[in-house]
Motif scaffolding. Structure first.
Motif, mmCIF file in Angstrom:
data_model
loop_
_atom_site.group_PDB
_atom_site.id
_atom_site.type_symbol
_atom_site.label_atom_id
_atom_site.label_comp_id
_atom_site.label_asym_id
_atom_site.label_seq_id
_atom_site.Cartn_x
_atom_site.Cartn_y
_atom_site.Cartn_z
ATOM 1 N N PHE D 74 0.806 -1.208 -0.043
ATOM 2 C CA PHE D 74 -0.036 0.036 0.039
ATOM 3 C C PHE D 74 0.785 1.235 0.056
ATOM 4 O O PHE D 74 2.090 1.310 0.587
ATOM 5 C CB PHE D 74 -0.983 0.125 1.250
ATOM 6 C CG PHE D 74 -2.179 -0.874 1.204
ATOM 7 C CD1 PHE D 74 -2.828 -0.813 -0.161
ATOM 8 C CD2 PHE D 74 -2.663 -1.489 2.185
ATOM 9 C CE1 PHE D 74 -4.060 -1.336 -0.444
ATOM 10 C CE2 PHE D 74 -3.910 -2.419 1.910
ATOM 11 C CZ PHE D 74 -4.423 -2.228 0.892
ATOM 12 N N LEU D 136 -2.901 -0.613 -6.551
ATOM 13 C CA LEU D 136 -3.524 -1.503 -5.510
ATOM 14 C C LEU D 136 -4.241 -0.679 -4.421
ATOM 15 O O LEU D 136 -5.590 -0.909 -4.134
ATOM 16 C CB LEU D 136 -2.385 -2.400 -4.864
ATOM 17 C CG LEU D 136 -3.056 -3.172 -3.781
ATOM 18 C CD1 LEU D 136 -3.992 -4.308 -4.431
ATOM 19 C CD2 LEU D 136 -1.715 -4.164 -3.034
ATOM 20 N N PHE D 139 -7.322 0.751 -5.881
ATOM 21 C CA PHE D 139 -8.332 -0.057 -6.264
ATOM 22 C C PHE D 139 -9.086 -0.345 -4.972
ATOM 23 O O PHE D 139 -10.243 -0.172 -4.686
ATOM 24 C CB PHE D 139 -8.014 -1.246 -6.883
ATOM 25 C CG PHE D 139 -9.103 -2.415 -6.757
ATOM 26 C CD1 PHE D 139 -9.921 -2.311 -7.618
ATOM 27 C CD2 PHE D 139 -9.044 -3.303 -5.895
ATOM 28 C CE1 PHE D 139 -11.141 -3.265 -7.724
ATOM 29 C CE2 PHE D 139 -10.020 -4.298 -5.732
ATOM 30 C CZ PHE D 139 -10.995 -3.960 -6.707
ATOM 31 N N ALA D 140 -8.176 -0.662 -3.707
ATOM 32 C CA ALA D 140 -8.705 -1.104 -2.731
ATOM 33 C C ALA D 140 -9.732 0.025 -1.854
ATOM 34 O O ALA D 140 -10.650 -0.089 -1.559
ATOM 35 C CB ALA D 140 -7.516 -1.419 -1.652
ATOM 36 N N GLU D 143 -13.032 0.519 -3.802
ATOM 37 C CA GLU D 143 -13.934 -0.498 -3.571
ATOM 38 C C GLU D 143 -14.541 -0.142 -2.389
ATOM 39 O O GLU D 143 -15.869 -0.294 -2.084
ATOM 40 C CB GLU D 143 -13.405 -1.802 -3.617
ATOM 41 C CG GLU D 143 -14.574 -2.933 -3.414
ATOM 42 C CD GLU D 143 -14.248 -3.939 -4.003
ATOM 43 O OE1 GLU D 143 -13.090 -4.473 -4.688
ATOM 44 O OE2 GLU D 143 -15.115 -4.986 -3.654
ATOM 45 N N LEU D 144 -13.560 0.319 -1.405
ATOM 46 C CA LEU D 144 -14.297 0.751 0.007
ATOM 47 C C LEU D 144 -15.399 1.831 -0.272
ATOM 48 O O LEU D 144 -16.216 1.788 0.552
ATOM 49 C CB LEU D 144 -13.164 0.939 0.922
ATOM 50 C CG LEU D 144 -12.511 -0.065 1.544
ATOM 51 C CD1 LEU D 144 -11.269 0.377 2.544
ATOM 52 C CD2 LEU D 144 -13.406 -1.123 2.324
ATOM 53 N N ILE D 147 -18.552 0.509 -0.969
ATOM 54 C CA ILE D 147 -19.235 -0.351 0.039
ATOM 55 C C ILE D 147 -19.586 0.870 1.097
ATOM 56 O O ILE D 147 -20.782 0.681 1.573
ATOM 57 C CB ILE D 147 -18.241 -1.168 0.631
ATOM 58 C CG1 ILE D 147 -17.493 -2.306 -0.239
ATOM 59 C CG2 ILE D 147 -18.930 -1.968 1.829
ATOM 60 C CD1 ILE D 147 -18.777 -2.958 -0.801
ATOM 61 N N LEU D 180 -10.554 -4.751 -11.159
ATOM 62 C CA LEU D 180 -9.583 -5.342 -10.575
ATOM 63 C C LEU D 180 -8.668 -6.156 -11.635
ATOM 64 O O LEU D 180 -7.444 -6.502 -11.563
ATOM 65 C CB LEU D 180 -10.415 -6.367 -9.633
ATOM 66 C CG LEU D 180 -9.452 -7.526 -9.026
ATOM 67 C CD1 LEU D 180 -8.572 -6.668 -8.037
ATOM 68 C CD2 LEU D 180 -10.280 -8.302 -8.310
ATOM 69 N N ALA D 190 1.499 -2.440 -7.877
ATOM 70 C CA ALA D 190 1.669 -2.294 -6.742
ATOM 71 C C ALA D 190 3.039 -1.846 -6.249
ATOM 72 O O ALA D 190 3.381 -1.940 -5.114
ATOM 73 C CB ALA D 190 1.448 -3.584 -5.780
#
Lengths: 109, 236, 492, 491
Positions: D74, D136, D139-140, D143-144, D147, D180, D190
């Motif tokens: 990260f 990375l 993307f993480a 997506e969070l 949500i 993804l 990454a």
């Protein structure tokens, strides 16, 4: 292939037995017949294993003075243990079948 | 339709297995890998290293005794499962008096024979060292005695003679024996379940004997208990 | 430190011995079972921690039971991956047993309670035995104990549905264990030994691989049944759905994972590199179908526990597909998915169990708005769902990330599609549950309170672990990374 | 470019994030809840300003990698493009907090802790996305963000809201699936300094694969940015509470989609590669289609919030168009229009929410005569509309002016046509509302039962004011935007 199969007749027979047992397990709706099928499969495998351990002209693995040639004792030990395991599984299968029978009959009553 | 699919599948599997079988070494070939490699030591040194002339016993009680521990556990698990699902039988529970009393001929003969059967069972169990036999074989004979007793003299009589309270210790005997022997061998500085931990060779034979007998008792009593438990359901 | 060498085998022997002991002590004291089981599991946890330290510092080791070296005796093989599995087993086992106390009292008859604990201990002991074993026949024996105790745990409540599910599981399971026996017969017939390392050595000398491949295929199919992968998954939904909740947690979290671990053992330890390409492609295809189908089944299921079981089919597919990538990232993903599934799915089953314990609701329709009544329980439940749905910052994301990466690196577009689609569908069914639990208006006026502390605590620990390994996956890498490299070394 | 390691970027994300989690536990304590949400917003604004000053002073990247080992890194990194978006988000987040507190108190008094918790979490992750240092992380957090916004969308807990939430998720999650795939297929995605260099993808991976990747990226981010075939979710979720709509349209979600597309084209592919692939035209067509489609649909809507939502579909494509023209001036124009849209659309939505609270009217046709009852709100609405249309003296004008240069430079008549048509249609659908507000006679009399206080009116006024001020004095903003473009076009 045929010739080799012929000399390994016991293996072929045990495979056929195995498939017969498998058929019973897969196709027979009756629980008891399924259990019998499982036992046939088991027996087939035991036959197979014992066949693997065979040695031409070998005596049974009981050490006696003067005899040098014995069959392989290990598959026999394996089969002995697998037999006991088989007893366990069969017993459990019967227990479940009996209990299931009891339940379903109980509901009818 | 399902039948057809299963048969096709079975034929395919069968052909596959037959192909494999045809590629296997010729049965009984003395030079086949199974006969060549591991067995040499079992046959050559088995009696000296384990004290058993019966090589099968040598394997299950010494070389691969860990497997035997697992296997007697299987019997015990089955028994536990039976108890959990069906419950322990009780003497006189829902008893309907026996309608047909046992024929005097059969019962008399049984009374005469049963001690012999039991002696024979122990003989087979103890003699597994040197001749054909072994703990399980003896145990099964023992179990058959208990089963025959129930068949001849009636279930309730059998349960009264061999109540669960008396059987319970025998049922757990073998696994406990194995673990105790295992602990002893660890304490003696060797690996788990090593029967050769003492330099005295008699001690090894003694331990083997103990394991043999406990195997016999446990398998016999456990199988008989399974029979009693199953029988209980049948009569209800 | 030499005592540590004995710990693996003691982790097998002690739970079994304690279980037997319980049966003997039962005549004197009935309620001793719970305490003894918890103590045993604590022992297992501590020993696996010791083993972890040992393995990290000194690498993998072998242990000859009864001091007979292979091929004569039985070898126990401890490497980083098996220690990793042992840790999972110990943690999930301890948590489920602690959780069981209240739940089982409510669900089962008074008579059956000690037997329940005994069976759970047998299950734990045999899983440990299976994982550490270095001998196929020994694996078979422990596999039998494992399966017998799981069948009976499924059927233990004794009602009709559970018995049906248990019997179906039993038939499939016995067939699977017979496949193992047959397969090991084939392998034995050409190699003359059953020890892992020895087989791997002998196989390299063989000219004709047909028999070995048959044996390997039989073993893999057996573990496919146990891991409930696509065409042979039929037993799973009912078995896991109808068992008592802590049992479902154990079975779903550990036992099917053990199936995947068995596959890893066959594919990497016993018979590395004997597989024709078509074989591998076939299995990958099956697993891909399973991943998607399981998620679709879950999407349309209404009974919460069966839904979770259906999702297990899909989730365990993720773990299994990584095995057949034969690559570093793939195996990493597989191992992480096992961890994720062990923690998250157990948390989910325990959460579902808490709802059943408190309300008796099983269907999703009845659970509308229950998240507002028991926010803490359902909060933990939601964390588990998040991990299953592979939302970033949970363990599930990390595992699926590695799997997808591996598939893309190898250019396996079908698998990539399956993984992505499976991930998408699992997000959907998880969000369906979430929206039902938290955002829909409740129908019933039943007053529901929070689950008791003894149930909340295990749930909370599992939820915490899921988040912890999602935020710091490095903690798991300590064991997995060198372990995976080691077993990939076997392929060469 | 130099690099310095600093913990400020991660603090700017993590601190509000933690506060957001803390808000869940405030329960019924309203004061604490409001206090915490404001603190989170102000903190992130302060930290973003600190980053701005660091960037201005040193012209450096601020970077902080967190490595988990085994290709799992990260990383947060701030450059001008990221800071630009982070600035917009944090500024508008601060502005929307007082409005939301008041609005929620009036409309949804239940489970406000959940609302503010997720609100803070969403905004924090949106800022995190703009500061992501590699694909990375991006993307993480991306997506969070999806949500975390879901509970906000379904906050009303009505069947319609749940349905809208489902649609929202399905659309966005499909996008994330593509994303993804694209992210994982990008080499070095990454790496700790992945975005520091331009062009993560070299043309070596084959033209077919490049095209697949490009499309996946565009679909992945484009769904969030509501580009043409995938824009239906945006109007549907306008059913959510007004602060949420504001968050989706102006503060976080849609902006983040645009940000993603910019990152992909500028950093992942690089201008040169995109030019050589010839996909710029494709993007021009997509964004042009989106502009026309959004405007036409907006004309047909009677519901005010839906009309504004389609207007977002329309307007948010200008930055993409500006980017797709691949000329620095057009990009400047696009970015300016993004700022315009963020400020003014937020105000417009807040106006709509205020009208709803005050009168209970949500349909355009019912709004006649409200201009006189709610003069402040209506005036703000009118000014905001004019600003969006691009009247001189507003920021919209400056933006469109620059954007107009793009097709002139590159010579794409179709893009010019789109710009003209878009402006005209935009004038139609917004000015009609203004007309109804002020000039149409109302035949029904209604009561204003609530009094709006300054906490709601201030954000509305502030947004409009910003649009005006920047329109008249665009120099400071231009400087910032030029900094962004200079990184990629050089000089």
């Amino acid at each position: 292939m045929l010739k080799a199969s012929f000399s390994n007749l016991i293996y072929v027979v045990s495979m056929i037995l195995f498939l017969i047992g498998f058929y019973a397990v897969a196709m027979r709706p009756s629980l008891i017949k399924k259990i019998i099928g499982i036992n046939i499969m088991e027996t087939a495998i035991f036959l197979f294993l014992i066949g693997i351990g065979n040695k031409k002209g070998g005596a049974s693995p009981l050490v006696v003075e003067g005899i040098e040639k014995y069959v392989n004792p290990f598959p026999q030990a394996m089969v002995l243990m697998a037999l006991v395991v088989g007893v366990g599984t069969t017993a459990l299968a019967l227990i479940l079948a009996v209990r299931l029978f009891e339940c379903e009959n109980g509901e009818k009553r | 339709m399902k039948k057809f699919i299963v048969i096709v599948l079975l034929v395919l599997v069968g052909l596959f297995l037959l192909l494999a079988v045809s590629k296997m070494p010729i049965m009984g070939d003395p030079d086949s890998p199974t006969n060549a490699i591991a067995t040499s030591r079992y046959i050559a040194k088995g009696p000296q290293e384990t004290g058993c002339n019966n090589l099968v016993s040598a394997i299950i009680l010494n070389y691969r005794v860990y497997d035997t521990f697992g296997e007697i556990t299987v019997i015990f698990v089955t028994l536990t499962a039976a108890l959990a699902i069906l419950g322990r039988e009780k003497a006189g529970e829902g008893v309907s008096p026996l309608k047909v009393s046992p024929s005097p001929l059969v019962s008399t003969i049984m009374i005469i024979y049963i001690p012999f059967f039991i002696v024979f069972a122990f003989y087979v169990a103890i003699h597994g060292f040197n001749s054909i036999g072994g703990g399980f074989q003896g145990g099964v004979i023992l179990a058959s005695v208990l089963v025959i007793y129930a068949l001849v003299f009636g279930y309730d009589e059998a349960v009264r003679k061999f109540p669960p309270k008396r059987r319970i210790l025998f049922e757990g005997l073998a696994p406990l024996c194995f673990v105790v022997v295992g602990f002893m061998s660890i304490l003696a500085g060797t690996n788990f379940l090593n029967l050769n931990f003492s330099s005295v060779s008699h001690f090894r034979n003694f331990l083997t004997l103990i394991l043999e007998i406990s195997l016999g008792l446990t398998s016999g009593v456990a199988i008989a208990s399974l029979f009693y438990i199953l029988k209980k359901v049948e009569r209800e | 430190m030499s005592f540590v060498l004995h710990l693996p085998v003691l982790m097998v022997a002690v739970p079994i011995a304690v279980a037997v002991l319980i049966s003997v002590l039962l005549t004197f004291k009935r309620n001793i079972a719970f305490v003894l089981s918890v103590l045993t599991m604590i022992f297992c946890l501590i020993s696996s921690l010791f083993l972890m330290v040992k393995v990290i510092t000194e690498g993998s080791f072998v242990y000859y039971v009864s001091d007979w070296p292979p091929p004569w005796g039985i070898e126990i093989f401890i490497d980083r991956l098996s220690v990793y599995m042992l840790l999972l087993i110990a943690i999930v086992g301890l948590i489920s047993i602690i959780y069981s106390e209240l739940y089982i009292k409510k669900v089962l008859d008074h008579q059956k309670i000690p037997f329940y604990y005994m069976l759970v201990l047998f299950l734990i002991g045999s899983i440990v035995g299976f994982v550490i074993s270095g001998d196929i026949f020994n694996m078979f024996i422990f596999f039998e104990i494992l399966s017998l105790s799981s069948y009976s745990l499924v059927a233990i409540s004794g009602d009709r549905e559970a018995l049906r599910a248990g019997f179906r599981y039993l038939v499939m399971g016995i067939v699977s264990s017979l496949f193992i026996l047959l397969g090991l017969g084939f392998i034995y017939s050409v190699t003359g030994t059953l020890n892992f390392t020895q087989i791997a050595l002998r196989v390299k000398e063989l000219s004709d691989l047909t028999v070995i491949q048959t044996g390997a295929l039989l073993l893999i199919v057996a573990f496919i049944i146990e891991a409930a992968i696509f065409p042979l998954h039929v037993w799973l939904p009912k078995a896991h759905g109808k068992a008592p909740a802590p049992v479902s947690a154990l079975l779903s979290g550990l036992v099917i994972g053990i199936g995947v671990f068995g596959m890893i053992k066959v594919v990497y330890y016993i018979l590395p590199g004997v597989y024709p390409v078509s074989f591998v492609v076939f299995f990958r295809g099956l697993i891909s179908v399973g991943i998607i189908l399981g998620a679709i089944f879950a999407l349309f299921e209404n009974d919460l526990k069966i839904l979770l079981a259906q999702s297990s089919i899909s989730q365990i597919g993720f773990a299994a597909i990584g095995v057949f990538f034969f690559s570093y990232s793939g195996l990493m993903g597989s191992m992480l998915q096992l961890l994720n599934h062990a923690f998250a799915k157990s948390a989910l089953f325990l959460g579902a169990g808490a709802v059943i314990y408190k309300t008796g609701f099983r269907n999703l329709d009845e659970m509308k708005g229950i998240g507002k009544r028991m926010p803490i329980t359902m909060g933990f439940f939601a964390i588990g769902l998040a991990s299953i749905a592979s939302i970033p910052m949970t363990c599930g994301f990390v595992s699926k990330y590695y799997l997808c990466l591996a598939a893309i690196k190898q250019g396996l577009w079908g698998s990539v599609g399956a993984i992505l689609l499976g991930g998408f569908l699992s997000l959907l069914y998880c969000l369906r549950i979430i929206s039902c639990i938290f955002f829909e208006k409740p129908d019933s006026k039943v007053e529901v309170k929070e689950a008791p502390l003894k149930m909340l605590l295990p749930l909370g620990v599992l939820a915490f672990l899921t988040i912890f390994f999602g935020v710091f996956p490095r903690a798991a890498f300590v064991l997995i990374e060198p372990g995976v490299k080691e077993i990939l070394g076997f392929l060469r | 470019m130099n690099q310095m390691v600093s913990m400020i970027p991660i603090t700017a994300v993590a601190l509000p994030f933690l506060i957001g989690i803390a808000i869940f536990f405030t329960g019924k304590n309203k004061k604490l809840m409001g206090f915490l949400s404001s603190i989170a917003a102000l903190l992130s604004l302060a930290l973003v300003s600190a980053l701005y000053s660091m960037l201005v002073r040193g012209n450096m990247d601020v970077c902080c990698p967190i490595c988990f080992g085994a290709g799992f890194t990260f990383c947060f990194r701030v450059d001008w493009l990221g800071l630009f978006f982070a600035g917009i988000t944090s500024l508008l987040w601060v502005a929307s907090i007082p409005y939301s507190i008041k609005y929620m108190e009036m409309k949804f008094p239940d489970s406000r802790a959940r609302f503010f918790g997720f609100f803070t979490l969403s905004a924090a992750t949106a800022i995190g996305v703009t500061m992501a240092g590699n694909m990375l992380t991006l993307f993480a957090l991306y997506e969070l963000l999806t949500i975390f916004t879901y509970p906000l969308v379904v906050h009303a807990e009505t069947p319609a809201a749940l349905k809208a939430g489902k649609k929202y998720l399905v659309y966005l999650l499909i996008g994330e699936m593509f994303l993804l795939f694209a992210v994982l297929s990008t080499p070095e995605f990454a790496g700790p300094r992945a975005f520091a260099k331009i062009g993560l993808i070299s043309s070596e991976i084959g033209s077919k694969m490049l095209l697949v990747l490009f499309c996946s990226y565009i679909v992945g981010f484009g769904i969030k940015a509501a580009i043409f075939p995938f824009s239906n979710w945006l109007p549907t979720v306008s059913i959510a509470p007004t602060p949420v709509t504001g968050l989706l349209h102006a503060v976080a979600v849609v902006n983040v989609g645009v940000y993603g597309i910019m990152r992909v084209i500028l950093n992942v592919f690089g201008i040169e590669l995109v030019r050589s692939m010839g996909v710029g035209v494709l993007l021009v067509f997509i964004s042009g289609a989106t502009i026309i489609y959004g405007s036409l649909m907006a004309l047909r809507q009677d519901d005010l919030k839906r009309r504004l939502a389609f207007s977002t579909v329309d307007y948010i494509s200008y930055p993409i168009l500006g980017l797709a023209l691949l000329s620095p001036t057009a990009l400047v124009g696009g970015l300016l229009l993004l700022v315009t849209h963020a400020f003014l659309k937020l105000s417009l939505f807040f106006c709509a929410g205020a009208i709803d609270i005050q009168t209970g009217k949500t349909k355009v046709s019912e709004l006649s005569g409200i201009g006189r009852r709610l003069p402040f709100v209506s005036t703000c609405f009118a000014i905001g509309s004019l600003g969006l249309i691009g009247m001189p003296l507003t920021l919209g004008f400056v933006g469109k002016w620059y954007l107009w240069q793009g097709p002139m430079e590159t010579g794409q008549p179709s893009a010019m046509g789109v710009l003209i048509a878009g402006a005209i249609l935009c004038a139609f659908y917004l000015l009609y509302v203004v007309y109804v507000l002020f000039f149409k006679q109302s035949n029904v009399d209604f009561v204003c039962d609530l009094q709006l206080n300054w906490t709601m009116l201030f954000p509305i006024g502030a947004g409009v004011l910003m649009g005006l001020v920047f329109g008249i004095f665009p120099k400071g903003l231009l400087l910032l935007v030029n900094n962004v473009t200079m990184c990629y076009f050089g000089g």
